[in-house]
Scaffold this motif. Sequence first.
Motif, PDB file in Angstrom:
ATOM      1  N   ILE A 261      -6.328   0.256  -2.126  1.00 58.12           N
ATOM      2  CA  ILE A 261      -6.826  -0.939  -1.458  1.00 58.12           C
ATOM      3  C   ILE A 261      -8.339  -0.985  -1.634  1.00 58.12           C
ATOM      4  O   ILE A 261      -9.028  -0.013  -1.352  1.00 58.12           O
ATOM      5  CB  ILE A 261      -6.418  -0.951   0.018  1.00 58.12           C
ATOM      6  CG1 ILE A 261      -4.906  -1.078   0.103  1.00 58.12           C
ATOM      7  CG2 ILE A 261      -7.113  -2.064   0.753  1.00 58.12           C
ATOM      8  CD1 ILE A 261      -4.385  -1.432   1.442  1.00 58.12           C
TER       9      ILE A 261
ATOM     10  N   LYS B  42       0.813  -1.214   0.000  1.00 48.99           N
ATOM     11  CA  LYS B  42       0.000   0.000   0.000  1.00 48.99           C
ATOM     12  C   LYS B  42       0.844   1.260   0.000  1.00 48.99           C
ATOM     13  O   LYS B  42       0.331   2.343  -0.240  1.00 48.99           O
ATOM     14  CB  LYS B  42      -0.993  -0.005   1.150  1.00 48.99           C
ATOM     15  CG  LYS B  42      -0.445   0.256   2.517  1.00 48.99           C
ATOM     16  CD  LYS B  42      -1.571   0.214   3.531  1.00 48.99           C
ATOM     17  CE  LYS B  42      -1.059   0.534   4.922  1.00 48.99           C
ATOM     18  NZ  LYS B  42      -2.115   0.404   5.910  1.00 48.99           N
TER      19      LYS B  42
ATOM     20  N   ARG C 212      -3.745  -9.815  -3.711  1.00 50.33           N
ATOM     21  CA  ARG C 212      -4.955 -10.019  -2.922  1.00 50.33           C
ATOM     22  C   ARG C 212      -4.619 -10.722  -1.628  1.00 50.33           C
ATOM     23  O   ARG C 212      -3.581 -11.376  -1.531  1.00 50.33           O
ATOM     24  CB  ARG C 212      -6.013 -10.779  -3.715  1.00 50.33           C
ATOM     25  CG  ARG C 212      -5.938 -12.264  -3.668  1.00 50.33           C
ATOM     26  CD  ARG C 212      -7.168 -12.861  -4.354  1.00 50.33           C
ATOM     27  NE  ARG C 212      -6.965 -14.260  -4.660  1.00 50.33           N
ATOM     28  CZ  ARG C 212      -7.171 -15.253  -3.797  1.00 50.33           C
ATOM     29  NH1 ARG C 212      -7.566 -14.989  -2.583  1.00 50.33           N
ATOM     30  NH2 ARG C 212      -6.981 -16.500  -4.153  1.00 50.33           N
ATOM     31  N   GLN C 213      -5.509 -10.565  -0.667  1.00 47.90           N
ATOM     32  CA  GLN C 213      -5.332 -11.155   0.646  1.00 47.90           C
ATOM     33  C   GLN C 213      -6.587 -11.935   0.983  1.00 47.90           C
ATOM     34  O   GLN C 213      -7.694 -11.440   0.791  1.00 47.90           O
ATOM     35  CB  GLN C 213      -5.076 -10.070   1.677  1.00 47.90           C
ATOM     36  CG  GLN C 213      -4.811 -10.580   3.069  1.00 47.90           C
ATOM     37  CD  GLN C 213      -4.493  -9.451   4.031  1.00 47.90           C
ATOM     38  OE1 GLN C 213      -4.865  -8.325   3.789  1.00 47.90           O
ATOM     39  NE2 GLN C 213      -3.805  -9.767   5.084  1.00 47.90           N
TER      40      GLN C 213
ATOM     41  N   ARG D 201     -12.702 -10.198   0.091  1.00 48.85           N
ATOM     42  CA  ARG D 201     -11.250 -10.249  -0.024  1.00 48.85           C
ATOM     43  C   ARG D 201     -10.717  -8.840  -0.177  1.00 48.85           C
ATOM     44  O   ARG D 201     -11.411  -7.949  -0.665  1.00 48.85           O
ATOM     45  CB  ARG D 201     -10.829 -11.067  -1.238  1.00 48.85           C
ATOM     46  CG  ARG D 201     -11.147 -12.527  -1.099  1.00 48.85           C
ATOM     47  CD  ARG D 201     -10.651 -13.305  -2.285  1.00 48.85           C
ATOM     48  NE  ARG D 201     -10.795 -14.730  -2.038  1.00 48.85           N
ATOM     49  CZ  ARG D 201     -11.156 -15.608  -2.948  1.00 48.85           C
ATOM     50  NH1 ARG D 201     -11.419 -15.219  -4.175  1.00 48.85           N
ATOM     51  NH2 ARG D 201     -11.265 -16.886  -2.633  1.00 48.85           N
ATOM     52  N   THR D 202      -9.480  -8.660   0.229  1.00 48.79           N
ATOM     53  CA  THR D 202      -8.838  -7.364   0.105  1.00 48.79           C
ATOM     54  C   THR D 202      -7.870  -7.407  -1.062  1.00 48.79           C
ATOM     55  O   THR D 202      -7.027  -8.300  -1.140  1.00 48.79           O
ATOM     56  CB  THR D 202      -8.091  -7.012   1.400  1.00 48.79           C
ATOM     57  OG1 THR D 202      -8.971  -7.174   2.491  1.00 48.79           O
ATOM     58  CG2 THR D 202      -7.616  -5.583   1.368  1.00 48.79           C
TER      59      THR D 202
ATOM     60  N   ARG E   1     -11.949  -3.551  -1.249  1.00 49.60           N
ATOM     61  CA  ARG E   1     -12.537  -4.778  -0.723  1.00 49.60           C
ATOM     62  C   ARG E   1     -13.603  -5.262  -1.678  1.00 49.60           C
ATOM     63  O   ARG E   1     -14.544  -4.528  -1.975  1.00 49.60           O
ATOM     64  CB  ARG E   1     -13.134  -4.512   0.656  1.00 49.60           C
ATOM     65  CG  ARG E   1     -12.070  -4.041   1.625  1.00 49.60           C
ATOM     66  CD  ARG E   1     -12.321  -4.467   3.037  1.00 49.60           C
ATOM     67  NE  ARG E   1     -12.659  -5.863   3.144  1.00 49.60           N
ATOM     68  CZ  ARG E   1     -13.262  -6.412   4.197  1.00 49.60           C
ATOM     69  NH1 ARG E   1     -13.588  -5.678   5.222  1.00 49.60           N
ATOM     70  NH2 ARG E   1     -13.529  -7.691   4.223  1.00 49.60           N
ATOM     71  N   ARG E   2     -13.430  -6.492  -2.151  1.00 47.18           N
ATOM     72  CA  ARG E   2     -14.406  -7.087  -3.070  1.00 47.18           C
ATOM     73  C   ARG E   2     -14.648  -8.534  -2.653  1.00 47.18           C
ATOM     74  O   ARG E   2     -13.695  -9.280  -2.469  1.00 47.18           O
ATOM     75  CB  ARG E   2     -13.883  -7.098  -4.509  1.00 47.18           C
ATOM     76  CG  ARG E   2     -13.768  -5.738  -5.125  1.00 47.18           C
ATOM     77  CD  ARG E   2     -13.225  -5.841  -6.532  1.00 47.18           C
ATOM     78  NE  ARG E   2     -12.909  -4.510  -7.049  1.00 47.18           N
ATOM     79  CZ  ARG E   2     -12.090  -4.266  -8.045  1.00 47.18           C
ATOM     80  NH1 ARG E   2     -11.476  -5.265  -8.639  1.00 47.18           N
ATOM     81  NH2 ARG E   2     -11.864  -3.055  -8.447  1.00 47.18           N
TER      82      ARG E   2
END
Length: 40
Positions: free
Chosen positions: A18, A11, A38-39, A24-25, A20-21
Amino acid sequence: MKVRNSLKALKKVPGSQIVRRRGRTFVINKLNPRAKARQG
């Protein structure tokens, strides 16, 4: 795209956002597309 435990380093890359979808991040970066990740 990399799957990572921590997105903290990514980041700080210029141009990164960043998002959020679907629970997931994601890190997306238009300036440097290699910094996508992605995380979770």
